[in-house]
Design a protein around this motif. Structure first.
Motif, PDB file in Angstrom:
ATOM      1  N   HIS A  79       0.829  -1.214   0.000  1.00 33.63           N
ATOM      2  CA  HIS A  79       0.000   0.000   0.000  1.00 33.63           C
ATOM      3  C   HIS A  79       0.864   1.266   0.000  1.00 33.63           C
ATOM      4  O   HIS A  79       0.593   2.212  -0.744  1.00 33.63           O
ATOM      5  N   HIS A  80       1.901   1.274   0.837  1.00 41.19           N
ATOM      6  CA  HIS A  80       2.763   2.468   0.879  1.00 41.19           C
ATOM      7  C   HIS A  80       3.477   2.675  -0.441  1.00 41.19           C
ATOM      8  O   HIS A  80       3.608   3.814  -0.904  1.00 41.19           O
ATOM      9  N   GLU A 107       1.085   4.268  -2.884  1.00 47.79           N
ATOM     10  CA  GLU A 107       0.911   5.709  -2.636  1.00 47.79           C
ATOM     11  C   GLU A 107       2.155   6.494  -3.059  1.00 47.79           C
ATOM     12  O   GLU A 107       2.039   7.533  -3.725  1.00 47.79           O
ATOM     13  N   PHE A 159       0.624   9.539  -5.023  1.00 47.35           N
ATOM     14  CA  PHE A 159       1.046  10.876  -4.597  1.00 47.35           C
ATOM     15  C   PHE A 159       1.665  11.669  -5.757  1.00 47.35           C
ATOM     16  O   PHE A 159       1.322  12.851  -5.908  1.00 47.35           O
ATOM     17  N   HIS A 178       5.657   7.163   5.786  1.00 44.13           N
ATOM     18  CA  HIS A 178       5.807   5.817   5.196  1.00 44.13           C
ATOM     19  C   HIS A 178       7.186   5.247   5.514  1.00 44.13           C
ATOM     20  O   HIS A 178       7.318   4.053   5.773  1.00 44.13           O
ATOM     21  N   HIS A 220      -1.917   8.724  10.701  1.00 37.71           N
ATOM     22  CA  HIS A 220      -1.508   8.783   9.289  1.00 37.71           C
ATOM     23  C   HIS A 220      -2.719   8.613   8.364  1.00 37.71           C
ATOM     24  O   HIS A 220      -2.938   9.409   7.457  1.00 37.71           O
ATOM     25  N   GLU A 255      -4.777  11.111   5.661  1.00 41.51           N
ATOM     26  CA  GLU A 255      -5.005  10.758   4.255  1.00 41.51           C
ATOM     27  C   GLU A 255      -6.490  10.764   3.916  1.00 41.51           C
ATOM     28  O   GLU A 255      -6.907  11.261   2.871  1.00 41.51           O
TER      29      GLU A 255
HETATM   30 FE   LIG Z   1      -0.031   6.389   3.493  1.00 41.44          FE
END
Ligand SMILES: [Fe+2]
Ligand SMILES: [Fe+2]
Length: 215
Positions: free
Chosen positions: A62-63, A66, A71, A90, A126, A130
């Protein structure tokens, strides 16, 4: 009759967050229980450590999605979100996931418990940030429907590539979700994954995680 919800990356973000949030909560609760009373049997022990591995894999995937996709794409469209700060978090989460992995490889419930506490402490603020700053309403305003669909496909492929091992990571994703959310992902996953790999080819590999998963 309710209308079918429109594809929205902000909603997908919330769904993935629910997977990891449940994973952290279940792992914390069970880690504490097993540290106190021991594992009831070897299958449960194996299943628990696999569950932890599935959690690490999904958080990592997932990180990466992103950082690598989401991002960079949103930076020019959304003002007021500190993407550098989210990416720095992250990195911190990455360090905690490394501690979880080390605890798992050493079979240390004490170390795992500490790493999970750190994870929970950072994870919740976090994702709140988001979900507030990249909410479905905000996402609907900056992306067209075809862009949401295209991004969802790219995100699925990217996270599947980085969430490894897949025979644990994919079932972990699906079965930490309630039925509605699970149906959403099943509908967009390739049939080979949902009809052959998860239920047949990978079954024995992930079956020990079942006591920790949703029906
Ligand atoms: Fe995140
Ligand atoms: Fe996220």
């Amino acid at each position: 009759m309710s209308e079918k919800p429109k594809p929205n990356i902000g909603l997908d973000l919330q769904r993935i967050h629910r997977v990891i949030t449940r994973g952290v909560a279940v792992a914390q609760e069970k880690c504490e229980a097993f540290a106190e009373a021991g594992f009831p049997d070897n299958t449960t022990r194996e299943g628990f450590w696999k569950y932890c591995q599935g959690l690490e894999a999904n958080a990592h995937g997932h990180h990466r999605t992103e950082d690598d996709l989401f991002f960079p794409y949103l930076r020019s469209r959304i003002t007021g979100t500190d993407f550098d700060q989210l990416m720095a978090e992250h990195q911190e989460l990455h360090g905690i996931l490394a501690k979880m992995q080390a605890a798992r490889e050493a079979g240390s419930l004490a170390d795992l418990g500490r790493a999970l506490s750190e994870m929970a402490e950072l994870w919740h603020p976090h994702i709140e940030k988001e979900q507030r700053e990249l909410s479905p309403e905000i996402m609907a305003g900056v992306m067209t429907i075809p862009e949401h669909i295209e991004m969802a496909q790219k995100a699925a492929a990217h996270s599947q590539e980085h969430a490894q091992p897949a025979p644990l990571a994919v079932p972990f994703l699906l079965y930490n979700l309630e039925a509605d959310d699970r149906a959403h992902f099943l509908a967009v996953m390739p049939p080979v994954l949902t009809q052959q790999l998860v239920p047949v080819v990978w079954k024995d590999e992930w079956a020990p995680m079942k006591p920790f998963l949703l029906e």
